[in-house]
Design an enzyme around this catalytic site. Sequence first.
Site, PDB file in Angstrom:
ATOM      1  N   ASP A 128       0.929  -1.117  -0.173  1.00  0.00           N
ATOM      2  CA  ASP A 128      -0.213  -0.127  -0.139  1.00  0.00           C
ATOM      3  C   ASP A 128       1.210   1.632  -0.025  1.00  0.00           C
ATOM      4  O   ASP A 128       2.319   1.221   0.490  1.00  0.00           O
ATOM      5  CB  ASP A 128      -0.811   0.027   0.978  1.00  0.00           C
TER       6      ASP A 128
HETATM    7  N1  URA Z   1      -1.230  -6.030   3.811  1.00  0.00           N
HETATM    8  C1  URA Z   1      -2.326  -4.345   3.637  1.00  0.00           C
HETATM    9  O1  URA Z   1      -3.185  -4.396   4.482  1.00  0.00           O
HETATM   10  N2  URA Z   1      -0.696  -3.559   3.064  1.00  0.00           N
HETATM   11  C2  URA Z   1      -0.140  -4.676   2.701  1.00  0.00           C
HETATM   12  O2  URA Z   1       0.320  -3.089   1.610  1.00  0.00           O
HETATM   13  C3  URA Z   1       0.519  -5.475   2.004  1.00  0.00           C
HETATM   14  C4  URA Z   1      -0.293  -6.593   3.194  1.00  0.00           C
END
Ligand code: URA
Length: 241
Positions: free
Chosen positions: A104
């Site tokens: 993310d």
């Molecule tokens: N899980 C999440 O919530 N975000 C990420 O970036 C990776 C795994």
Amino acid sequence: MRLDKFLADCGAGTRSEIKKLIKRGMVEVEGMDAAALKPDTKVSLESRVFLGGEELEYREHIYLELNKPAGYISATFDKRQPVVLELVPERFQHFKPFPMGRLDIDAEGLLIITDDGALAHELLSPAKHVPKTYYVEASGSLSAEAAELTEKGLTLEDGYVCAPAKLKIIDPGEESGAAKAEIEITEGKFHQVKRMFSALGCEVQYLKRIRINGLELDPELRPGEIRELGEDELEKLKNGD
Ligand code: URA
């Protein structure tokens, strides 16, 4: 293959830098007259090519380890936001690398950037269950049963039942209301870790991927830094340990 492509694939520099190196006589090819070498001179994968007297090792693909900083999206291009490809040095750009999987925008940590589509497919395939570990700081507290519930398979807000995952509680956050943990998952659903913590009654405040398969994030690599993987590290990424 052209000599300038061979050199670029070895990470010798950008095309214009390589042109200059050849012109200055810095490049030698076994069995060829160095003075006659040109960027378009034909060489093969078996050619022995030297730069400044040192033999170059040809490689077909690149494998880069990035400690992704927050604020970048895991993409090759975006109109509005910075993308992780901007953190890849110019000399690797001609490989047309891409991020292997996603983190993310607000997440940090281990992100592999490669041009090896076959490996990416293999490691990202849901059927392979490749383990990925995240360090998490979350508001709220983790109950004594949290690890057991995670091991059984958490149910997310949309009803999806997660595959069993391993939760290692570092600080349950009972007094502070700020929990710390590591979680190992074998899936890659959208916002998966954040949603799993939500199912445990916590809200993720900080998320960092610290391991993919057998490869750990290099602790020396600061957010935004990137480097090539060594052969042993690539093995750990491919095969676990
Ligand atoms: N899980 C999440 O919530 N975000 C990420 O970036 C990776 C795994």
